[in-house]
Motif scaffolding. Structure first.
Motif, PDB file in Angstrom:
ATOM      1  N   ASN A 325       0.838  -1.200   0.000  1.00  0.00           N
ATOM      2  CA  ASN A 325       0.000   0.000   0.000  1.00  0.00           C
ATOM      3  C   ASN A 325       0.874   1.252   0.000  1.00  0.00           C
ATOM      4  OD1 ASN A 325      -3.050  -0.878   0.719  1.00  0.00           O
ATOM      5  ND2 ASN A 325      -1.592  -2.258   1.711  1.00  0.00           N
ATOM      6  N   THR A 326       0.557   2.190  -0.874  1.00  0.00           N
ATOM      7  CA  THR A 326       1.333   3.421  -0.957  1.00  0.00           C
ATOM      8  C   THR A 326       0.413   4.581  -1.341  1.00  0.00           C
ATOM      9  OG1 THR A 326       3.345   4.416  -1.904  1.00  0.00           O
ATOM     10  CG2 THR A 326       1.950   3.145  -3.406  1.00  0.00           C
ATOM     11  N   MET A 327       1.020   5.740  -1.577  1.00  0.00           N
ATOM     12  CA  MET A 327       0.288   6.909  -2.063  1.00  0.00           C
ATOM     13  C   MET A 327       0.903   7.346  -3.379  1.00  0.00           C
ATOM     14  SD  MET A 327      -2.043   7.556   0.242  1.00  0.00           S
ATOM     15  CE  MET A 327      -2.552   9.216  -0.184  1.00  0.00           C
ATOM     16  N   LYS A 328       0.071   7.852  -4.278  1.00  0.00           N
ATOM     17  CA  LYS A 328       0.562   8.366  -5.552  1.00  0.00           C
ATOM     18  C   LYS A 328      -0.182   9.647  -5.910  1.00  0.00           C
ATOM     19  CE  LYS A 328       2.517   4.346  -7.890  1.00  0.00           C
ATOM     20  NZ  LYS A 328       2.512   3.516  -9.110  1.00  0.00           N
ATOM     21  N   GLY A 329       0.523  10.516  -6.618  1.00  0.00           N
ATOM     22  CA  GLY A 329      -0.100  11.763  -7.057  1.00  0.00           C
ATOM     23  C   GLY A 329       0.758  12.963  -6.719  1.00  0.00           C
ATOM     24  N   SER A 330       0.115  14.107  -6.637  1.00  0.00           N
ATOM     25  CA  SER A 330       0.809  15.347  -6.355  1.00  0.00           C
ATOM     26  C   SER A 330      -0.179  16.349  -5.777  1.00  0.00           C
ATOM     27  CB  SER A 330       1.431  15.919  -7.634  1.00  0.00           C
ATOM     28  OG  SER A 330       1.873  17.235  -7.427  1.00  0.00           O
ATOM     29  N   ARG A 331       0.272  17.143  -4.814  1.00  0.00           N
ATOM     30  CA  ARG A 331      -0.627  18.157  -4.246  1.00  0.00           C
ATOM     31  C   ARG A 331      -0.526  19.484  -4.983  1.00  0.00           C
ATOM     32  NH1 ARG A 331       2.555  16.730  -0.010  1.00  0.00           N
ATOM     33  NH2 ARG A 331       0.737  15.974   1.120  1.00  0.00           N
ATOM     34  N   VAL A 332       0.297  19.537  -6.047  1.00  0.00           N
ATOM     35  CA  VAL A 332       0.430  20.795  -6.795  1.00  0.00           C
ATOM     36  C   VAL A 332       0.039  20.659  -8.265  1.00  0.00           C
ATOM     37  CG1 VAL A 332       2.205  21.696  -5.259  1.00  0.00           C
ATOM     38  CG2 VAL A 332       2.889  20.369  -7.259  1.00  0.00           C
ATOM     39  N   SER A 333      -0.169  19.438  -8.754  1.00  0.00           N
ATOM     40  CA  SER A 333      -0.467  19.247 -10.180  1.00  0.00           C
ATOM     41  C   SER A 333      -1.919  19.555 -10.518  1.00  0.00           C
ATOM     42  CB  SER A 333      -0.152  17.798 -10.582  1.00  0.00           C
ATOM     43  OG  SER A 333      -1.042  16.907  -9.922  1.00  0.00           O
ATOM     44  N   GLY A 334      -2.777  19.565  -9.507  1.00  0.00           N
ATOM     45  CA  GLY A 334      -4.198  19.763  -9.748  1.00  0.00           C
ATOM     46  C   GLY A 334      -4.939  18.457  -9.958  1.00  0.00           C
ATOM     47  N   LYS A 335      -4.199  17.364 -10.084  1.00  0.00           N
ATOM     48  CA  LYS A 335      -4.817  16.058 -10.310  1.00  0.00           C
ATOM     49  C   LYS A 335      -5.088  15.320  -9.005  1.00  0.00           C
ATOM     50  CE  LYS A 335      -2.658  15.537 -14.859  1.00  0.00           C
ATOM     51  NZ  LYS A 335      -1.753  14.697 -15.691  1.00  0.00           N
ATOM     52  N   GLY A 336      -4.529  15.852  -7.906  1.00  0.00           N
ATOM     53  CA  GLY A 336      -4.774  15.240  -6.607  1.00  0.00           C
ATOM     54  C   GLY A 336      -3.903  14.024  -6.357  1.00  0.00           C
ATOM     55  N   PHE A 337      -4.167  13.356  -5.237  1.00  0.00           N
ATOM     56  CA  PHE A 337      -3.405  12.168  -4.880  1.00  0.00           C
ATOM     57  C   PHE A 337      -4.307  11.225  -4.102  1.00  0.00           C
ATOM     58  CE2 PHE A 337      -2.808  15.346  -1.569  1.00  0.00           C
ATOM     59  CZ  PHE A 337      -3.043  14.640  -0.399  1.00  0.00           C
ATOM     60  N   GLY A 338      -3.883   9.973  -4.029  1.00  0.00           N
ATOM     61  CA  GLY A 338      -4.696   8.996  -3.312  1.00  0.00           C
ATOM     62  C   GLY A 338      -3.945   7.698  -3.105  1.00  0.00           C
ATOM     63  N   GLU A 339      -4.610   6.739  -2.476  1.00  0.00           N
ATOM     64  CA  GLU A 339      -3.995   5.456  -2.177  1.00  0.00           C
ATOM     65  C   GLU A 339      -3.816   4.631  -3.447  1.00  0.00           C
ATOM     66  OE1 GLU A 339      -6.219   3.457   0.820  1.00  0.00           O
ATOM     67  OE2 GLU A 339      -6.071   5.109   2.263  1.00  0.00           O
ATOM     68  N   ASP A 340      -2.754   3.830  -3.456  1.00  0.00           N
ATOM     69  CA  ASP A 340      -2.460   2.973  -4.602  1.00  0.00           C
ATOM     70  C   ASP A 340      -1.918   1.649  -4.073  1.00  0.00           C
ATOM     71  OD1 ASP A 340      -2.067   2.979  -7.702  1.00  0.00           O
ATOM     72  OD2 ASP A 340      -0.228   2.112  -6.882  1.00  0.00           O
ATOM     73  N   ILE A 341      -2.276   0.560  -4.719  1.00  0.00           N
ATOM     74  CA  ILE A 341      -1.796  -0.750  -4.275  1.00  0.00           C
ATOM     75  C   ILE A 341      -1.104  -1.479  -5.421  1.00  0.00           C
ATOM     76  CG2 ILE A 341      -3.578  -0.979  -2.500  1.00  0.00           C
ATOM     77  CD1 ILE A 341      -5.043  -2.916  -4.362  1.00  0.00           C
ATOM     78  N   SER A 342      -0.186  -2.370  -5.051  1.00  0.00           N
ATOM     79  CA  SER A 342       0.480  -3.217  -6.032  1.00  0.00           C
ATOM     80  C   SER A 342       0.827  -4.529  -5.352  1.00  0.00           C
ATOM     81  CB  SER A 342       1.755  -2.540  -6.562  1.00  0.00           C
ATOM     82  OG  SER A 342       2.665  -2.297  -5.499  1.00  0.00           O
ATOM     83  N   THR A 343       1.103  -5.551  -6.163  1.00  0.00           N
ATOM     84  CA  THR A 343       1.450  -6.863  -5.619  1.00  0.00           C
ATOM     85  C   THR A 343       2.948  -6.934  -5.381  1.00  0.00           C
ATOM     86  OG1 THR A 343      -0.411  -7.927  -6.743  1.00  0.00           O
ATOM     87  CG2 THR A 343       1.386  -9.346  -6.011  1.00  0.00           C
ATOM     88  N   LEU A 344       3.310  -7.131  -4.147  1.00  0.00           N
ATOM     89  CA  LEU A 344       4.722  -7.260  -3.780  1.00  0.00           C
ATOM     90  C   LEU A 344       5.234  -8.641  -4.175  1.00  0.00           C
ATOM     91  CD1 LEU A 344       6.892  -5.554  -2.311  1.00  0.00           C
ATOM     92  CD2 LEU A 344       6.185  -6.663  -0.186  1.00  0.00           C
ATOM     93  N   ALA A 345       4.421  -9.655  -3.900  1.00  0.00           N
ATOM     94  CA  ALA A 345       4.770 -11.041  -4.249  1.00  0.00           C
ATOM     95  C   ALA A 345       3.566 -11.937  -3.991  1.00  0.00           C
ATOM     96  CB  ALA A 345       5.967 -11.511  -3.437  1.00  0.00           C
ATOM     97  N   LYS A 346       3.636 -13.150  -4.527  1.00  0.00           N
ATOM     98  CA  LYS A 346       2.655 -14.184  -4.204  1.00  0.00           C
ATOM     99  C   LYS A 346       3.428 -15.373  -3.648  1.00  0.00           C
ATOM    100  CE  LYS A 346      -0.902 -12.801  -7.519  1.00  0.00           C
ATOM    101  NZ  LYS A 346      -1.763 -13.205  -8.665  1.00  0.00           N
ATOM    102  N   VAL A 347       3.080 -15.737  -2.417  1.00  0.00           N
ATOM    103  CA  VAL A 347       3.854 -16.756  -1.702  1.00  0.00           C
ATOM    104  C   VAL A 347       2.914 -17.849  -1.218  1.00  0.00           C
ATOM    105  CG1 VAL A 347       5.501 -17.182   0.156  1.00  0.00           C
ATOM    106  CG2 VAL A 347       5.394 -14.920  -0.924  1.00  0.00           C
ATOM    107  N   LYS A 348       3.298 -19.118  -1.446  1.00  0.00           N
ATOM    108  CA  LYS A 348       2.463 -20.241  -1.022  1.00  0.00           C
ATOM    109  C   LYS A 348       2.811 -20.664   0.390  1.00  0.00           C
ATOM    110  CE  LYS A 348       0.686 -24.698  -2.563  1.00  0.00           C
ATOM    111  NZ  LYS A 348       0.760 -25.769  -3.583  1.00  0.00           N
ATOM    112  N   THR A 349       1.788 -20.848   1.210  1.00  0.00           N
ATOM    113  CA  THR A 349       2.002 -21.310   2.590  1.00  0.00           C
ATOM    114  C   THR A 349       2.348 -22.795   2.598  1.00  0.00           C
ATOM    115  OG1 THR A 349      -0.336 -21.847   2.880  1.00  0.00           O
ATOM    116  CG2 THR A 349       0.353 -19.619   3.494  1.00  0.00           C
ATOM    117  N   ASP A 350       2.969 -23.242   3.692  1.00  0.00           N
ATOM    118  CA  ASP A 350       3.284 -24.664   3.830  1.00  0.00           C
ATOM    119  C   ASP A 350       2.102 -25.402   4.451  1.00  0.00           C
ATOM    120  OD1 ASP A 350       3.284 -24.123   6.539  1.00  0.00           O
ATOM    121  OD2 ASP A 350       5.467 -24.068   6.717  1.00  0.00           O
TER     122      ASP A 350
END
Length: 502
Positions: A325-350
């Protein structure tokens, strides 16, 4: 017919008028009674106020001084042989930060502090001594109380004190200026520091109740260098302070002597992260399903540093998605900013529902920590936080003649109003600021080498990019008291140096 209709109407009108007059008369009588009662009550309250007027029955050995000074006192006109208290109107300061990122501004709360307890003599007098309590400077009130009621009062002024250590050393030496009793009022809250008549930055003690510690480094050639501190609530020093409303306040000047050689602290480095003001922002509580545990080998690290995540209690033989979980955007561009998600990894449990996964700290925003969610089929089973610290990625070249363009890259810059910018000084002269949000934590810039042959300092300080309440201006300024009084996420200072050659 005509009169037959009118007479009843007139009768009704007469009756209505009679009732109205009676009602008016009753209302007037009631109003008069209420007025009399109100007047009587006001007179009673006025009399009570006069009777409760505080006495000037406290005598002090001094009317002003510094934190921890010893003051003797004598109080008269007390009830003999009864308990008595000496009370001080202390102030608590803090920064208000909303929604984890927005700086509202400083807030001050007054409270009563019992300095001393005792018992009045048979003659109604009480004598003793107290030490000026640690806390903000400024004008304060001392009260004497008996039976929980204030009897008398007197004023006392606490002046700020300043001390610089060390007083000499080679270029690059860390200089610490310690202060106590800085004020909380609009005029006495902000102090500004100059080095050799060049503006360096801001000194505050808001969350530390007037106690502050400013850090700079010795810059320049061998010899004496002047350091000056003055109040300045508008963002710069108030120079003709002797003509200000507070000409009696201290205006400290120091002289630092640069000696031959180079200090070890001149080497490029990121300082250890300090403790944020009042402990920093409180992150939302992490959610874990019953029986699930999530741990990281480290809670913070620089970009690309290794970190291991272990978890237990998860679904067995199941692929778990680690969501960043992170934030993306800009407070000066006029487009705003907000939360952004991405997949760090996929790991199988034992077979027991455990995972053990090692990864590199993502190249992303620093400042407040990022949340990692452990997700199976859209359902969050566990969470943890990882904070990205600033790091020096590039500084080239490290030496060269005047005019050399120095390329610098820093990673781990933040995004909030208190950690998205760094404020750059060159030989203790404030030059400008750098923002990291739009570039997702990456600060890439250059500096032109200037000055005489020798080492020159490039320092990046934390500061406040934006705030809502601006009784005093703390924005877009290097905060030299960053190690003790910077709000939010405890961003460290970054220390760099370049050697100018022939």
């Amino acid at each position: 017919m005509k009169w037959t209709i009118i007479k009843p109407c007139l009768a009704i009108l007469a009756l209505s008028a009679s009732l109205s007059l009676a009602a008016c008369s009753e209302q007037e009588e009631q109003a008069a009674t209420e007025k009399q009662h109100t007047t009587s009550k006001a007179a009673s309250e006025k009399k009570e106020t006069v009777e409760e007027k505080l006495l000037n029955n406290i005598t002090l050995s001094a009317q002003r001084g510094f934190v921890r000074d010893e003051v003797t006192f004598n109080v008269t006109d007390l009830k003999g042989n009864e308990p008595v208290e000496l009370v001080w109107n202390a102030i608590d300061g803090e920064y208000i930060v909303e929604d984890l990122y927005a700086v509202i501004g400083p807030k001050f709360t007054e409270k009563e502090m019992i300095l001393l307890e005792g018992k009045a003599g048979v003659d109604g007098q009480w004598s003793g001594k107290f030490n000026v309590p640690e806390g903000f400077g400024g004008d304060f009130t001392l009260w004497v109380k008996q039976g929980g009621k204030k009897i008398g009062q007197v004023g006392y002024t606490v002046d700020p004190s300043f001390n610089m250590e060390p007083k000499s050393g080679p270029v690059g030496t860390e200089i610490t200026i310690k202060m106590e009793g800085l004020g909380w009022s609009t005029y006495m809250r902000n102090w500004q520091l100059t080095y050799d008549n060049k503006y360096t930055g801001l000194v505050t003690g808001i969350s530390t109740n007037g106690t502050a510690e400013a850090k700079i480094r010795a810059a320049g050639t061998v010899g004496d260098h002047a350091i000056r501190l003055r109040t300045g609530y508008l963002g710069m020093q108030y120079i003709n302070y002797l003509q200000s409303p507070y000409p009696d306040k201290p205006a400290p000047d120091f002289m630092f002597t640069i000696t031959e050689g180079i200090a070890p602290t001149i080497a490029n480095h990121v300082e250890k992260a300090p403790v944020a003001a009042s402990g920093g922002v409180v992150m939302p509580e992490l959610k874990q399903k019953q029986g699930v545990k999530v741990e990281l080998s480290v809670k913070e690290g620089v970009v690309d540093a290794p970190v291991s995540l272990t978890s237990s209690g998860l679904p067995k033989d199941t692929e778990i998605e680690l969501v960043w979980n992170t934030m993306k955007g800009s407070r000066v561009s006029g487009k705003g900013f907000g939360e952004d998600i991405s997949t760090l990894a996929k790991v199988k449990t034992d077979k027991e529902g455990n995972i053990n996964y090692t990864f590199k700290v993502p190249d992303d925003l620093g400042g407040i920590p990022h949340r990692i969610d452990l997700v199976d089929d859209g359902e969050v089973y566990g969470q943890t936080y990882l904070r990205i610290l600033p790091s020096i990625v590039d500084f080239t070249p490290k030496a060269g003649p005047v005019g050399t363009k120095i390329a610098i890259t820093i990673k781990g810059g933040g995004w909030t109003e208190y950690d998205n910018a760094y404020y750059l000084t060159y030989d203790n002269a404030y030059t400008g600021y750098l923002c990291a949000f739009n570039s997702q934590g990456n600060l890439t810039f250059d500096v032109i080498a200037t000055g005489e042959v020798g080492h020159h300092l490039i320092d990046l300080y934390p500061g406040i990019y934006k705030q809502q309440e601006k009784d005093t201006d703390m924005t877009l300024i290097p905060q030299l008291t960053y190690s003790t009084d910077h709000p939010g996420s405890a961003m460290p200072a970054i220390r760099l140096a370049f050697e100018v050659t022939n």
